[in-house]
Write an enzyme that holds these catalytic residues in place. Structure first.
Site, PDB file in Angstrom:
ATOM      1  N   ASP A 180      -3.309   4.900  -0.775  1.00 27.37           N
ATOM      2  CA  ASP A 180      -4.085   3.716  -0.417  1.00 27.37           C
ATOM      3  C   ASP A 180      -4.487   3.776   1.058  1.00 27.37           C
ATOM      4  O   ASP A 180      -5.602   3.403   1.422  1.00 27.37           O
ATOM      5  CB  ASP A 180      -3.269   2.428  -0.623  1.00 27.37           C
ATOM      6  CG  ASP A 180      -2.987   2.152  -2.095  1.00 27.37           C
ATOM      7  OD1 ASP A 180      -3.781   2.572  -2.953  1.00 27.37           O
ATOM      8  OD2 ASP A 180      -1.968   1.503  -2.370  1.00 27.37           O
ATOM      9  N   ALA A 181      -3.566   4.233   1.886  1.00 20.36           N
ATOM     10  CA  ALA A 181      -3.840   4.300   3.327  1.00 20.36           C
ATOM     11  C   ALA A 181      -5.006   5.248   3.599  1.00 20.36           C
ATOM     12  O   ALA A 181      -5.885   4.943   4.417  1.00 20.36           O
ATOM     13  CB  ALA A 181      -2.588   4.741   4.086  1.00 20.36           C
ATOM     14  N   LEU A 199       0.857  -1.184   0.000  1.00 17.89           N
ATOM     15  CA  LEU A 199       0.000   0.000   0.000  1.00 17.89           C
ATOM     16  C   LEU A 199       0.892   1.232   0.000  1.00 17.89           C
ATOM     17  O   LEU A 199       2.010   1.200   0.483  1.00 17.89           O
ATOM     18  CB  LEU A 199      -0.884   0.029   1.243  1.00 17.89           C
ATOM     19  CG  LEU A 199      -1.925  -1.076   1.409  1.00 17.89           C
ATOM     20  CD1 LEU A 199      -2.773  -0.810   2.645  1.00 17.89           C
ATOM     21  CD2 LEU A 199      -2.805  -1.225   0.192  1.00 17.89           C
ATOM     22  N   ASP A 200       0.370   2.316  -0.548  1.00 17.20           N
ATOM     23  CA  ASP A 200       1.104   3.584  -0.448  1.00 17.20           C
ATOM     24  C   ASP A 200       0.255   4.558   0.378  1.00 17.20           C
ATOM     25  O   ASP A 200      -0.811   4.190   0.874  1.00 17.20           O
ATOM     26  CB  ASP A 200       1.443   4.146  -1.840  1.00 17.20           C
ATOM     27  CG  ASP A 200       0.202   4.417  -2.684  1.00 17.20           C
ATOM     28  OD1 ASP A 200      -0.887   4.658  -2.119  1.00 17.20           O
ATOM     29  OD2 ASP A 200       0.323   4.396  -3.919  1.00 17.20           O
ATOM     30  N   SER A 201       0.707   5.786   0.522  1.00 14.76           N
ATOM     31  CA  SER A 201       0.005   6.715   1.408  1.00 14.76           C
ATOM     32  C   SER A 201      -1.401   7.037   0.897  1.00 14.76           C
ATOM     33  O   SER A 201      -2.320   7.234   1.689  1.00 14.76           O
ATOM     34  CB  SER A 201       0.821   7.993   1.601  1.00 14.76           C
ATOM     35  OG  SER A 201       1.116   8.552   0.349  1.00 14.76           O
TER      36      SER A 201
END
Length: 82
Positions: free
Chosen positions: A42-43, A38-40
């Site tokens: 996605d978070a 996940l990336d930021s």
């Protein structure tokens, strides 16, 4: 109140449906960023989905320290207790 197992199930469902992560990869120890990729952004999406599912407001700073699936489960558990 939801159990940790129910929260994990809900979280797994979101990760599989929304982020196309293989359910087999989702363990409590799995790192959201390294292992689940996940990336930021996605978070942020994940926080929004969790808010919709729990009906609770999640403060972004509560998720700053979250690194693993277990951290997310614990964070949600803390929210739904209220």
């Amino acid at each position: 109140m939801q159990s940790r197992e129910q929260i994990l199930e809900m979280l797994t469902q979101i990760l599989v449906d929304e982020f196309e992560i293989d359910a087999d990869d989702i363990t409590l120890e799995a790192s959201l960023y390294e292992e689940l990729d996940l990336d930021s952004i996605d978070a942020v999406d994940l926080v929004i989905k969790l808010q919709q599912m729990t009906g609770k407001k999640i403060k972004p700073e509560e998720f700053k320290a979250v690194r693993t699936v277990d951290d997310v489960v614990s964070a949600i558990e803390g929210l739904v207790k209220d």
